[in-house]
Write an enzyme that holds these catalytic residues in place. Structure first.
Site, PDB file in Angstrom:
ATOM      1  N   SER A 119      30.313  41.968  39.162  1.00 54.48           N
ATOM      2  CA  SER A 119      30.770  43.340  39.385  1.00 54.48           C
ATOM      3  C   SER A 119      29.696  44.395  39.159  1.00 54.48           C
ATOM      4  CB  SER A 119      31.983  43.592  38.504  1.00 54.48           C
ATOM      5  OG  SER A 119      32.529  44.838  38.805  1.00 54.48           O
ATOM      6  N   HIS A 120      29.939  45.255  38.173  1.00 49.93           N
ATOM      7  CA  HIS A 120      29.046  46.390  37.921  1.00 49.93           C
ATOM      8  C   HIS A 120      27.869  46.004  37.037  1.00 49.93           C
ATOM      9  CE1 HIS A 120      31.926  45.789  34.806  1.00 49.93           C
ATOM     10  NE2 HIS A 120      31.160  46.445  33.967  1.00 49.93           N
ATOM     11  N   LYS A 132      35.058  33.938  39.839  1.00 47.54           N
ATOM     12  CA  LYS A 132      36.482  33.975  39.495  1.00 47.54           C
ATOM     13  C   LYS A 132      37.294  33.389  40.637  1.00 47.54           C
ATOM     14  CE  LYS A 132      37.576  38.690  41.001  1.00 47.54           C
ATOM     15  NZ  LYS A 132      38.168  39.961  40.662  1.00 47.54           N
ATOM     16  N   ASP A 287      30.423  49.955  43.375  1.00 40.95           N
ATOM     17  CA  ASP A 287      29.658  49.120  42.431  1.00 40.95           C
ATOM     18  C   ASP A 287      29.125  47.848  43.096  1.00 40.95           C
ATOM     19  OD1 ASP A 287      32.089  47.860  42.756  1.00 40.95           O
ATOM     20  OD2 ASP A 287      32.106  47.054  40.724  1.00 40.95           O
ATOM     21  N   ASP A 289      30.188  44.800  43.533  1.00 40.93           N
ATOM     22  CA  ASP A 289      31.047  44.017  44.430  1.00 40.93           C
ATOM     23  C   ASP A 289      32.023  44.875  45.224  1.00 40.93           C
ATOM     24  OD1 ASP A 289      32.444  44.590  42.086  1.00 40.93           O
ATOM     25  OD2 ASP A 289      33.754  42.854  42.305  1.00 40.93           O
ATOM     26  N   ASP A 291      34.414  47.050  44.400  1.00 39.84           N
ATOM     27  CA  ASP A 291      35.806  47.352  44.045  1.00 39.84           C
ATOM     28  C   ASP A 291      35.957  48.639  43.231  1.00 39.84           C
ATOM     29  OD1 ASP A 291      34.759  46.312  41.736  1.00 39.84           O
ATOM     30  OD2 ASP A 291      36.270  44.735  41.469  1.00 39.84           O
ATOM     31  N   ARG A 292      34.861  49.138  42.677  1.00 33.53           N
ATOM     32  CA  ARG A 292      34.964  50.375  41.896  1.00 33.53           C
ATOM     33  C   ARG A 292      34.590  51.597  42.742  1.00 33.53           C
ATOM     34  NH1 ARG A 292      33.172  49.537  35.697  1.00 33.53           N
ATOM     35  NH2 ARG A 292      34.216  47.551  35.376  1.00 33.53           N
ATOM     36  N   THR A 354      44.323  46.292  30.222  1.00 36.43           N
ATOM     37  CA  THR A 354      43.121  46.358  31.054  1.00 36.43           C
ATOM     38  C   THR A 354      42.953  45.038  31.812  1.00 36.43           C
ATOM     39  OG1 THR A 354      42.023  47.897  29.580  1.00 36.43           O
ATOM     40  CG2 THR A 354      40.603  46.520  30.941  1.00 36.43           C
ATOM     41  N   LYS A 386      41.125  46.130  43.108  1.00 38.03           N
ATOM     42  CA  LYS A 386      40.809  47.533  43.280  1.00 38.03           C
ATOM     43  C   LYS A 386      39.827  47.641  44.435  1.00 38.03           C
ATOM     44  CE  LYS A 386      37.641  47.411  39.320  1.00 38.03           C
ATOM     45  NZ  LYS A 386      37.973  46.161  38.628  1.00 38.03           N
TER      46      LYS A 386
HETATM   47  C1  G16 Z   1      37.002  44.444  35.434  1.00 40.25           C
HETATM   48  C2  G16 Z   1      38.485  44.395  35.567  1.00 40.25           C
HETATM   49  C3  G16 Z   1      39.080  45.743  35.309  1.00 40.25           C
HETATM   50  C4  G16 Z   1      38.617  46.265  33.969  1.00 40.25           C
HETATM   51  C5  G16 Z   1      37.110  46.278  33.909  1.00 40.25           C
HETATM   52  C6  G16 Z   1      36.580  46.641  32.542  1.00 40.25           C
HETATM   53  O1  G16 Z   1      36.470  45.222  36.446  1.00 40.25           O
HETATM   54  O2  G16 Z   1      38.877  43.959  36.838  1.00 40.25           O
HETATM   55  O3  G16 Z   1      40.451  45.622  35.351  1.00 40.25           O
HETATM   56  O4  G16 Z   1      39.112  47.548  33.740  1.00 40.25           O
HETATM   57  O5  G16 Z   1      36.623  44.991  34.203  1.00 40.25           O
HETATM   58  O6  G16 Z   1      36.998  45.679  31.643  1.00 40.25           O
HETATM   59  P1  G16 Z   1      36.459  45.658  30.165  1.00 40.25           P
HETATM   60  O7  G16 Z   1      36.830  46.989  29.583  1.00 40.25           O
HETATM   61  O8  G16 Z   1      37.161  44.512  29.525  1.00 40.25           O
HETATM   62  O9  G16 Z   1      34.957  45.510  30.218  1.00 40.25           O
HETATM   63  P2  G16 Z   1      35.211  44.738  37.268  1.00 40.25           P
HETATM   64  O10 G16 Z   1      34.914  45.877  38.198  1.00 40.25           O
HETATM   65  O11 G16 Z   1      34.136  44.514  36.234  1.00 40.25           O
HETATM   66  O12 G16 Z   1      35.632  43.483  37.938  1.00 40.25           O
END
Ligand code: G16
Length: 553
Positions: A119-120, A132, A287, A289, A291-292, A354, A386
Site C-alpha cells: 500500500s502506502h 493479501k 497511494d 496501490d 486505494d487511498r 480500523t 477503498k
Molecule cells: C490499511 C487498511 C485500512 C487501515 C489502514 C491503516 O490500508 O485497509 O483499513 O485504515 O491500513 O491501518 P493501521 O492504522 O492499522 O496502520 P492500506 O491502504 O494500508 O491497505
C-alpha cells in the site's frame, strides 16, 4: 502461448516461519524478508491449503508494480497451476490497482484474488512488500480466514509449484500453463469502464475544460496509468495536471502515502509555494496501490473524515447514488462528521474497527452505500476496497455540479453540520516493548479515568473498543482504547497493524464545534487541550522517548 508439455509437479519440502500473521491488511514485511527462501511460497501455499475450492476456480492476480512484484507473480502463477487453479486473470505486467482487482473479482465472479502490495509503505529493494487474499465479494478476507492462514503457515511442510520459468507477463491474451489458463488483460480497461457507469463524465469533462485546473499526484505509483487514462485521455487533463505520473518499482524513492507530508509537491502547488500567482482549483493524490486518496482545494486541505461526510451529503449529485444512500460506515477512529450527515438523511451510520475488511459484511448486506476511514480511504458499494480515483471522481462530479470552490463547499458543510476538528499523531518505529507497556498501563488505568476532568471536560467512557458485527455476529475485541468525553470530544489510542518496523502508535483527536465563528482555528491549536490530556493520561513522551510525533495528519 501454450506450454504443451505436461508438467510433473513434485511437492517442495519447506520449513514453517513463525511470523506470517497478517495485519490490518494482509502480510506486510520488508522486501528482503519476503525474499528469504520459501517465505512467499509458504504463505501462498497456506492460502491454497485453507481454500481447497481454489482448485478448479478462477483467481484474479495483480499487484501495485512495486519492486519484487514481477518475481512474486511468476511464483504465484506457477503455484496456482500446481494447485490446479482453472484460470488466472492477470493485469498486464502483473499490475492491478487494489480497487481494480476488487472490481475484477466481482465482475468475473472469481473465487477470489491475490493482491500484492504494501500500500502506502515505501517500495524498492529495501522497502516493503505485501500480499493479501481477497474473497469472492472482492474485499479483503475476514479475520477468520486470515487467522486460519496464519495457523497453516505455522505447520506447513511442503508446497506445490510448477517447474516452469519465464511466463510472459506483458503479453495480453490467453496463455496456458499446465492445465491452467492465464488471461492477461489490460490493467485499466475494466476499471475505467466501471467509473463511466458511476459518474457523469460529460459534465466533469465540460467543467474541467472551463478554466478549471487540477493537479493529480500519482506518486510514481500504480494509479499513474489509471489517472492518465481516466483523468487525461477521458476527461481532458493535460500532462502537466498529472504529476509523478509514471509507475516506478521504487516509487521514485518516495513514500507513496498521500498525506500533507509525503505528497509535498502537490501540497506546494496547491499552496503556491513558488509564488507563480496561480494554483490549481482541485488537487488530489493516491497511494502505492491506488486505494487511498487525499483531496485538496487551492490553499485548502480536506480531511479524509470531512471528505467522507461531504461526499455523503452531496451524493445525490452523483449519478450512481441518486437513488439515495442505504447507510454510511466509518472506522471507529474516523471523525464523527459522517454521523451528522447520516442523521440528517435519516440513515444508519455504522462504526467499525480500523480495516476495510470490516465494511464487507455491511456492504454485502445492503446496510451501507458509502464508507470511509481517517487513513485517507473512501469507497462505496461499487467494489469492496477503498478507491482513490473513485473518490477523486466523486469530488470532480460534485464540483462540476456545484461550480463552487473546494473550500466553499467544505465551509458550507461546516456551517450546516458544524465542524469536527480532527487530527492524527503518529509515533513511528518505536520499540514494541515500549508501545505495549504504554498500552498495558493505559488499559490498567481505564476504569479510574472515568469521571475525571481535564481542561473543563470529563471522561464519560474509557474502554477498549469491541466490535459486534451486526451481520454475522462475530466479535472483534481490543480495537483501540477510547476516551470519550462528555462534550463529544474523543481521544483514541491504537497501534498500527500495517507497519513493518517496530511499532507505530497512533493517537486520534477530535472535538465538535457548532459555532461558525469558531471554524477558523488552526487544527492543532483547536485540539491542543486534548493533545495535552493524552500526554497526562498516557505518558507518551516517557514511554516513546519522543518529544513529538513523527507524522501529523
Ligand atoms: C490499511 C487498511 C485500512 C487501515 C489502514 C491503516 O490500508 O485497509 O483499513 O485504515 O491500513 O491501518 P493501521 O492504522 O492499522 O496502520 P492500506 O491502504 O494500508 O491497505
Amino acid at each position: 502461448m501454450r506450454y504443451s508439455k505436461p508438467i510433473k509437479v513434485q511437492p517442495v519440502k519447506t520449513q514453517p516461519f513463525t511470523d506470517q500473521k497478517p495485519g490490518t491488511s494482509g502480510l506486510r514485511k520488508k522486501v528482503q524478508h519476503f525474499k528469504q527462501m520459501d517465505y512467499l511460497q509458504n504463505f501462498v501455499q497456506s492460502i491454497f491449503n485453507c481454500l481447497p475450492e481454489l482448485a478448479g476456480s478462477t483467481l484474479i492476480v495483480g499487484g501495485d508494480g512495486r519492486y519484487f512484484n514481477r518475481e512474486s507473480i511468476q511464483i504465484i502463477l506457477r503455484m496456482a497451476a500446481a494447485n490446479r487453479v482453472k484460470k488466472v486473470i492477470l493485469g498486464q505486467g502483473g499490475v492491478l490497482s487494489t480497487p481494480a482487482a476488487s472490481h475484477l473479482i466481482r465482475k468475473n465472479k472469481a473465487l477470489g484474488g491475490i493482491i500484492l502490495s504494501a500500500s502506502h509503505n515505501p517500495g524498492g529493494m529495501n522497502g516493503d512488500f505485501g500480499i493479501k487474499y481477497n474473497i469472492s465479494n472482492g474485499g479483503p478476507a475476514p479475520e477468520e480466514f486470515t487467522d486460519a492462514v496464519f495457523e497453516e503457515t505455522k505447520k506447513i511442510t511442503q508446497y506445490h509449484i510448477a517447474p516452469i520459468k519465464g511466463i510472459p507477463l506483458d503479453l495480453i491474451g490467453s496463455h496456458t500453463l499446465e492445465k491452467m489458463t492465464i488471461e492477461i488483460i489490460d490493467s485499466v480497461d475494466d476499471y475505467a469502464q466501471l467509473m463511466t457507469e458511476l459518474f457523469d463524465f460529460d459534465k466533469i469533462k465540460a467543467h474541467m475544460a472551463d478554466n478549471f485546473e487540477i493537479c493529480f499526484d500519482a506518486m510514481y505509483a500504480v494509479t499513474a496509468p489509471y489517472a492518465r487514462r481516466i483523468l487525461g485521455e477521458m476527461l481532458g487533463a493535460t500532462d502537466d495536471e498529472i504529476i509523478r505520473g509514471e509507475s516506478l518499482p521504487n516509487f521514485g524513492g518516495c513514500h507513496p502515502d498521500p498525506n500533507l507530508v509525503h505528497a509535498k509537491q502537490l501540497v506546494e502547488r496547491m499552496y503556491d509555494i513558488e509564488e507563480t500567482g496561480s494554483t490549481p482549483n482541485f488537487g488530489a493524490a493516491s497511494d502505492g496501490d491506488g486505494d487511498r486518496n487525499m483531496i485538496m482545494g487551492d490553499y485548502f486541505f480536506v480531511t479524509p473524515s470531512d471528505s467522507l461526510a461531504i461526499i455523503a451529503a452531496n451524493a445525490q449529485l452523483i449519478p450512481a447514488y441518486q437513488g439515495g444512500l442505504k447507510g454510511i460506515g466509518r472506522s471507529m477512529p474516523t471523525s464523527q462528521a459522517a454521523d451528522r450527515v447520516a442523521e440528517k438523511l435519516g440513515i444508519d451510520c455504522y462504526e467499525t474497527p480500523t480495516g476495510w475488511k470490516f465494511f464487507g459484511n455491511l456492504l454485502d448486506d445492503g446496510r451501507i452505500t458509502l464508507c470511509g476511514e481517517e487513513s485517507f480511504g473512501t469507497g462505496s458499494d461499487h467494489v469492496r476496497e477503498k478507491d482513490g480515483l473513485w473518490a477523486v471522481l466523486c469530488w470532480l462530479n460534485i464540483l462540476a455540479e456545484r461550480k463552487q470552490s473546494v473550500e466553499d463547499i467544505v465551509r458550507q458543510h461546516w456551517a450546516e453540520y458544524g465542524r469536527n476538528y480532527y487530527t492524527r499523531h503518529d509515533y513511528e518505529n518505536i520499540p514494541s516493548e515500549a508501545a505495549n507497556a504504554l498500552f498495558d498501563n493505559l488499559q490498567d488505568n481505564l476504569s479510574s479515568l472515568v469521571g475525571k476532568e481535564f481542561s473543563g471536560r470529563s471522561i464519560s467512557t474509557a474502554d477498549n473498543f469491541s466490535y459486534h458485527d451486526p451481520v454475522d455476529g462475530s466479535v472483534s475485541d481490543k480495537q483501540g482504547i477510547r476516551l470519550l468525553f462528555n462534550d463529544g470530544a474523543r481521544i483514541i489510542f491504537r497501534l498500527s497493524g500495517t507497519g513493518t518496523q517496530g511499532a507505530t502508535l497512533r493517537l486520534y483527536f477530535e472535538r465538535y464545534e457548532a459555532d461558525i465563528n469558531q471554524h477558523d482555528l488552526e487544527t492543532q491549536e483547536a485540539l491542543y487541550d486534548l493533545i495535552e490530556t493524552a500526554e497526562l493520561v498516557a505518558n507518551i513522551i516517557g514511554y516513546t522517548e519522543m518529544n513529538e510525533p513523527t507524522v501529523i495528519t
